[in-house]
Every structure is written in structure tokens, then in C-alpha cells.
Write a protein that holds these residues in place. Structure first.
Motif, PDB file in Angstrom:
ATOM      1  N   ASP A   1      41.027  29.334  -5.213  1.00  0.00           N
ATOM      2  CA  ASP A   1      40.745  29.421  -3.775  1.00  0.00           C
ATOM      3  C   ASP A   1      39.419  30.130  -3.500  1.00  0.00           C
ATOM      4  O   ASP A   1      38.698  29.783  -2.560  1.00  0.00           O
ATOM      5  CB  ASP A   1      41.863  30.189  -3.068  1.00  0.00           C
ATOM      6  CG  ASP A   1      42.813  29.266  -2.325  1.00  0.00           C
ATOM      7  OD1 ASP A   1      42.352  28.231  -1.806  1.00  0.00           O
ATOM      8  OD2 ASP A   1      44.015  29.577  -2.283  1.00  0.00           O
TER       9      ASP A   1
ATOM     10  N   ALA B   1      41.775  24.559  -5.595  1.00  0.00           N
ATOM     11  CA  ALA B   1      43.053  25.249  -5.459  1.00  0.00           C
ATOM     12  C   ALA B   1      44.163  24.280  -5.051  1.00  0.00           C
ATOM     13  O   ALA B   1      45.294  24.358  -5.547  1.00  0.00           O
ATOM     14  CB  ALA B   1      42.927  26.375  -4.434  1.00  0.00           C
ATOM     15  N   THR B   2      43.844  23.358  -4.168  1.00  0.00           N
ATOM     16  CA  THR B   2      44.819  22.338  -3.772  1.00  0.00           C
ATOM     17  C   THR B   2      45.204  21.484  -4.968  1.00  0.00           C
ATOM     18  O   THR B   2      46.391  21.161  -5.171  1.00  0.00           O
ATOM     19  CB  THR B   2      44.240  21.460  -2.655  1.00  0.00           C
ATOM     20  OG1 THR B   2      43.953  22.276  -1.516  1.00  0.00           O
ATOM     21  CG2 THR B   2      45.216  20.367  -2.257  1.00  0.00           C
ATOM     22  N   PHE B   3      44.219  21.114  -5.771  1.00  0.00           N
ATOM     23  CA  PHE B   3      44.476  20.343  -6.992  1.00  0.00           C
ATOM     24  C   PHE B   3      45.421  21.109  -7.912  1.00  0.00           C
ATOM     25  O   PHE B   3      46.372  20.539  -8.476  1.00  0.00           O
ATOM     26  CB  PHE B   3      43.144  20.066  -7.691  1.00  0.00           C
ATOM     27  CG  PHE B   3      43.275  19.474  -9.064  1.00  0.00           C
ATOM     28  CD1 PHE B   3      43.548  18.135  -9.251  1.00  0.00           C
ATOM     29  CD2 PHE B   3      43.104  20.281 -10.196  1.00  0.00           C
ATOM     30  CE1 PHE B   3      43.656  17.588 -10.526  1.00  0.00           C
ATOM     31  CE2 PHE B   3      43.213  19.749 -11.466  1.00  0.00           C
ATOM     32  CZ  PHE B   3      43.494  18.404 -11.636  1.00  0.00           C
TER      33      PHE B   3
ATOM     34  N   ALA C   1      45.794  29.456  -8.884  1.00  0.00           N
ATOM     35  CA  ALA C   1      45.395  28.876  -7.595  1.00  0.00           C
ATOM     36  C   ALA C   1      44.671  29.896  -6.726  1.00  0.00           C
ATOM     37  O   ALA C   1      43.751  29.540  -5.977  1.00  0.00           O
ATOM     38  CB  ALA C   1      46.628  28.344  -6.866  1.00  0.00           C
TER      39      ALA C   1
ATOM     40  N   PRO D   1      38.301  25.686  -2.411  1.00  0.00           N
ATOM     41  CA  PRO D   1      39.650  25.428  -1.885  1.00  0.00           C
ATOM     42  C   PRO D   1      40.227  24.081  -2.318  1.00  0.00           C
ATOM     43  O   PRO D   1      41.443  23.962  -2.493  1.00  0.00           O
ATOM     44  CB  PRO D   1      39.447  25.488  -0.369  1.00  0.00           C
ATOM     45  CG  PRO D   1      38.280  26.410  -0.192  1.00  0.00           C
ATOM     46  CD  PRO D   1      37.369  26.106  -1.342  1.00  0.00           C
ATOM     47  N   SER D   2      39.372  23.062  -2.498  1.00  0.00           N
ATOM     48  CA  SER D   2      39.905  21.768  -2.934  1.00  0.00           C
ATOM     49  C   SER D   2      40.413  21.849  -4.370  1.00  0.00           C
ATOM     50  O   SER D   2      41.379  21.157  -4.735  1.00  0.00           O
ATOM     51  CB  SER D   2      38.828  20.677  -2.813  1.00  0.00           C
ATOM     52  OG  SER D   2      37.809  20.837  -3.781  1.00  0.00           O
TER      53      SER D   2
ATOM     54  N   ARG E   1      47.632  23.449  -7.162  1.00  0.00           N
ATOM     55  CA  ARG E   1      48.981  23.547  -6.604  1.00  0.00           C
ATOM     56  C   ARG E   1      49.723  22.208  -6.633  1.00  0.00           C
ATOM     57  O   ARG E   1      50.945  22.176  -6.770  1.00  0.00           O
ATOM     58  CB  ARG E   1      48.907  24.074  -5.172  1.00  0.00           C
ATOM     59  CG  ARG E   1      48.438  25.532  -5.084  1.00  0.00           C
ATOM     60  CD  ARG E   1      48.547  26.074  -3.660  1.00  0.00           C
ATOM     61  NE  ARG E   1      48.195  27.497  -3.614  1.00  0.00           N
ATOM     62  CZ  ARG E   1      47.008  27.968  -3.244  1.00  0.00           C
ATOM     63  NH1 ARG E   1      46.048  27.110  -2.868  1.00  0.00           N
ATOM     64  NH2 ARG E   1      46.767  29.265  -3.241  1.00  0.00           N
ATOM     65  N   GLU E   2      49.000  21.123  -6.501  1.00  0.00           N
ATOM     66  CA  GLU E   2      49.655  19.816  -6.411  1.00  0.00           C
ATOM     67  C   GLU E   2      49.756  19.082  -7.744  1.00  0.00           C
ATOM     68  O   GLU E   2      50.674  18.261  -7.925  1.00  0.00           O
ATOM     69  CB  GLU E   2      48.896  18.936  -5.409  1.00  0.00           C
ATOM     70  CG  GLU E   2      48.969  19.445  -3.976  1.00  0.00           C
ATOM     71  CD  GLU E   2      48.220  18.556  -3.002  1.00  0.00           C
ATOM     72  OE1 GLU E   2      47.533  17.598  -3.460  1.00  0.00           O
ATOM     73  OE2 GLU E   2      48.314  18.801  -1.772  1.00  0.00           O
ATOM     74  N   GLU E   3      48.850  19.345  -8.686  1.00  0.00           N
ATOM     75  CA  GLU E   3      48.784  18.533  -9.901  1.00  0.00           C
ATOM     76  C   GLU E   3      49.104  19.273 -11.201  1.00  0.00           C
ATOM     77  O   GLU E   3      49.365  18.639 -12.213  1.00  0.00           O
ATOM     78  CB  GLU E   3      47.377  17.931 -10.032  1.00  0.00           C
ATOM     79  CG  GLU E   3      46.950  17.076  -8.844  1.00  0.00           C
ATOM     80  CD  GLU E   3      47.798  15.830  -8.681  1.00  0.00           C
ATOM     81  OE1 GLU E   3      48.369  15.356  -9.681  1.00  0.00           O
ATOM     82  OE2 GLU E   3      47.917  15.340  -7.533  1.00  0.00           O
TER      83      GLU E   3
END
Length: 494
Positions: free
Chosen positions: A209, A216-218, A205, A213-214, A220-222
Motif C-alpha cells: 500500500d 496492494a489490491t493484487f 499488503a 495501492p494497485s 489481497r486478491e491474488e
């Protein structure tokens, strides 16, 4: 007459050699492993071979991959033998050989790693596992945090379509799967790092980043990053092992694996896209991985470090010979029982004293032939993970750190690059170029070695640790390793 290992010759191997009971052509790839070394082939590949021998989960075969020169050498060695590996389990007086076939391919190793990204684009690959060594995670040794300024990370952030590093490969592959609406693979670290799942997520992640950044969010969440604990003593392969394999078992293997009989794998059950039923072949699935992991890192890996440096300074080559030396073994026993084990939290179903006795018996196995240089390598990455956390905890509790400071002083003396007898030591460490000058300077100023802040952090400012370290190092230079160990074991170290 020894036979070269290959699929065509499996049936004609000596009867004493176990071999796959499944049809190799029935296997389908489900897992890609990055960093195909001896440990992976003695551990994860063996568990999957056991599973396939039971007729289960044949769609979870391994595809090998790598990004280093050593990975290319391994691929070159395994390709002529159809990716088969001979694993010799070194039970004293009863060595056993088996051929494993759980790996069915190996991605070509290229400079920009695009071939791995392409392989990871296939939906059948649902798990990516890693053994890239403790130093391969681009973390700051002093803090344990991801280092976004690491040169490998900076390069891959600027070359997302042609990465060179492991995490650049993973980010590029996840980016492509996200764009194509393919479910992300699970990423499973099999390296000896505290909270290895979290550390791996931070690296993936963290690099993402820097790119998007989107993305990185993916991540961390998926994307799932299960923690794991792995254990099996697996020495390096040399011509000695190849010769033993030919003489005792009649097999020519370009890169066989010799290992102890014991193996252990503890995993968090967090695999959103599925996993093989590894619990059927001895893998422990538990939410308490961190407890098992900490126990192993402090007692086993910390124990390896404890015997490596005094043995190396005494000119001892094999681990079992070190364990037979009363001073080295005495140092290990005293350090473990008085300073390490008291600060290891309880583990469900495990007696820590019995666990240590098991560890000590494994170290003493003469058939394994594990070497002191292997245990002593990469100290700048291993000390902050295996030894210094115990030092921090004892200082925080107001407890003495005489033995742990002595271990750090032994490492410092080892980094000079000579034994007590003046024989050269080949320092195998990515930071050797700065460790040796610091260790030499510490002969007159012990604080010069503790000034390596990325390794010791604020320990240099802890008066008790600094004092104990200086006393130990001065004793090592003045009186040598044997006298220093005798003094410590006699309780006369001050």
C-alpha cells in the motif's frame, strides 16, 4: 573417527544413521524458505525429506534464504556439507539420527536482498515459507495490527528495488512477477502467531500500500496466505550437541539439529499454484487451523512462558530440571488447569486435558536439553501473543487472574536482569533497553512496568489485574520466588 557430513560421504556413514533414499540430483526447487533456523530444519525440511523418501513430489525441494546476519552464518555452516543437516530425535533412551537432504541450495545473503528477489523470479518457486520469529512481522504488540511506521517497513517502502527486510523482498518479488505475468507464489508463515496467514497478508499488503495501492489490491486478491500451526520443541545448537553427535553417531556437522520426537503441522489447504502431498507424511489439512493454533499458543507456548521466568529467577538452566522442581511444575499445572485451559475453545478430535498432559511430558523430556534462557527470550513479543490474551478473556468473563498476573509479575522481575540469588541474567529481548529500567522502577511503583502500553495495552487500567500484579510483584521482591510460588499454590495469595 567422526566423518564430516557431505554428499560424498553419505554412503560411508554408520549404519544406524538414516539417510536420504532418493537421488539428490533428481530434486528440483519448488519452495523457497526465508529464515533457515533449527526449527525449520527439524520440521518442514523433515516432512519434505519424508515425502521424497517415498518417491513423491521431487520438484518441491527447498531453497534456503535469509536477510539477517544469522542467516549468513547458517549458510556458511551448511554450504561445505552440501546443505545436508543431521537431525537427532531425542526419544529418551533411544536417540535416533537421520540426515536430511530436502534443501538443495541457499541464496547468498546480501545487504539489499536482491539475490532473493532474483530467485523468486523463477516460475518453479510456487511457495515461499517463513520462520522469521514472532517479532519479525512488524506488528503493534498491543493491538496485533500491522505497523506501517516500523523502521524496516519505512525503509523498504522507499527502496523497493533494493529491500532489506523480509516483507520488502516479498513485495519486490510479487511486483516483478506481476509485471512479467508470472503467477504469484503462495506465502506460508510457519511462525507462532495467531492467524499467521492473515498477519502475513497484512504485512505484505500493508507495505505494498505504501508503494503502489494497485499492487496492494493484487496482493489481497491474488496471493494466498494459508494459516498454519507448527509444533516441535527444538533447542538451540551448542558445542554440547556437536560433541554428542560425534561421539554417538560418528558425524561432524557444523550445525546439527536436536529435537524431540513429537512433531505436528496443521495447514489450511489454500495453494492456488499447487503444493506437495504433505498429507501423505502426516500433515493435517483442515479449515479449523485457528482452533489448533489457539490451543497450541495458549497451552504450549503459554506454558513455556509460565515455567521460564520462575525457573530463571531460581537459577534453573534446563527445562526438564524446571519440570522436576515441585514449585515450578505446580505453578504450571495450576495456571494451566485453572486459568488457561478453561478459556481455550474446543478443538475437533482433541481432549484438552490430555493435550496438556502430553505437553507436560514433552517439557519434562531430559534428553532434549532445552534451556530456560531460550524459553525466556523475546518476552516483549511473546507475552502479548501467549499470555495476555488469556488474561483479557478471563477479565472479560469476570474471572480471577491471580495466576496470570503472577506470571506477568515473574516476567517483570526477570527483566531486572538478576536471579533471586543475585546472579546476572542476560536479557535476550529486542526491547531490553527499556524493559529493564521499567522493571527496576516497578520495584517501588508496579505500575511503571504496566505503563508499557505497546505490550500491556489497557490491562494497566483493569483494577483486578493491576491489583493482582502489584501483590505478586511485591511478594517477589519481599519474599522471593519460592515463597511466592508456595503462597500461590497454597491458595493464600491475596
Amino acid at each position: 573417527m567422526a566423518q564430516p557430513l557431505s554428499l560424498a560421504r553419505l554412503a560411508s556413514l554408520p549404519e544406524a544413521v538414516a539417510r536420504p533414499r532418493y537421488a539428490r540430483e533428481a530434486l528440483r526447487a519448488g519452495l523457497l524458505h526465508i529464515g533457515v533456523g533449527n526449527f525449520h530444519r527439524a520440521h518442514q525440511a523433515v516432512y519434505l525429506d519424508d515425502l521424497f523418501n517415498n518417491g513423491r513430489d521431487l520438484d518441491w525441494a527447498i531453497i534456503g534464504a535469509g536477510v539477517r546476519a544469522g542467516d549468513a552464518a547458517m549458510r556458511h555452516a551448511l554450504e561445505p556439507q552440501d546443505w545436508l543437516t543431521t537431525v537427532v530425535e531425542l526419544e529418551p533412551g533411544a536417540n535416533r539420527a537421520r540426515v536430511t537432504g530436502s534443501m538443495i541450495g541457499f541464496v547468498p545473503v546480501g545487504e539489499d536482498s536482491r539475490a532473493i528477489v532474483d530467485a523468486l523470479d523463477h516460475p518453479s518457486i510456487r511457495i515461499v515459507s517463513l520462520t522469521v520469529t514472532e517479532g519479525g512481522y512488524c506488528i503493534d504488540p498491543a493491538t496485533g495490527a500491522f505497523n506501517p511506521e516500523h523502521p524496516e517497513i519505512r525503509y523498504d517502502a522507499s527502496h523497493v528495488d533494493a529491500p532489506k527486510g523480509v516483507f520488502g523482498v516479498l513485495v519486490a518479488a510479487l511486483k516483478r512477477r506481476r509485471e512479467r505475468n508470472i503467477a504469484p507464489f503462495t506465502i506460508m508463515s510457519c511462525d507462532n502467531i495467531p492467524h499467521n496467514g492473515r498477519v502475513t497478508m497484512d504485512a505484505v499488503a500493508g507495505l505494498a500500500d505504501l508503494i503502489d495501492p494497485s499492487l496492494a489490491t493484487f496482493v489481497r486478491e491474488e496471493v494466498a496466505f494459508p494459516n498454519s500451526m507448527v509444533d516441535r520443541i527444538t533447542p538451540a545448537t551448542t558445542d554440547r550437541e556437536r560433541a554428542i553427535l560425534e561421539e554417538r553417531f560418528g558425524i561432524e556437522d557444523n550445525w546439527p539439529v536436536f529435537c524431540e520426537p513429537f512433531r505436528q503441522w496443521v495447514l489450511e489447504d489454500h495453494f492456488p499454484t499447487g503444493r506437495p502431498v504433505l498429507e501423505e507424511v502426516g500433515v493435517t489439512f483442515t479449515p479449523h487451523v485457528a482452533a489448533f493454533e489457539l490451543m497450541k499458543l495458549r497451552i504450549l507456548n503459554g506454558g513455556h512462558a509460565a515455567i521460564a521466568y520462575p525457573a530463571g529467577l531460581l537459577g534453573i538452566h534446563f527445562v526438564h530440571d524446571a519440570m522436576a522442581d515441585p514449585l515450578v511444575r505446580g505453578f504450571l499445572d495450576k495456571l494451566e488447569t485453572e486459568e488457561i485451559i478453561p478459556h481455550v475453545p474446543s478443538v475437533p478430535g482433541v481432549d484438552l486435558a490430555e493435550y496438556y498432559q502430553l505437553i507436560a511430558s514433552r517439557f519434562a523430556n531430559p534428553d532434549v536439553g532445552d534451556t530456560i534462557p531460550r524459553l525466556a527470550q523475546d518476552g516483549s513479543n511473546r507475552q502479548p501473543k501467549f499470555i495476555l490474551p488469556s488474561t483479557h478473556e478471563r477479565l472479560k468473563a469476570g474471572a480471577d487472574v491471580t495466576g496470570l498476573a503472577l506470571e506477568s509479575a515473574l516476567w517483570c522481575r526477570y527483566c531486572v536482569g538478576t536471579t533471586d540469588a543475585g546472579e546476572p541474567i542476560a536479557l535476550n529481548d529486542p526491547n531490553a533497553a527499556r524493559l529493564t529500567p521499567a522493571a527496576l522502577a516497578a520495584k517501588d511503583d508496579p505500575g511503571a512496568f504496566l505503563a508499557l502500553r505497546d505490550i500491556f495495552g489497557d490491562l494497566a487500567e483493569a483494577p483486578q489485574f493491576r491489583s493482582r500484579f502489584e501483590t505478586a510483584l511485591n511478594s517477589l521482591w519481599r519474599d522471593g520466588t519460592r515463597v511466592t510460588l508456595q503462597r500461590y499454590l497454597g491458595g493464600n495469595f491475596a
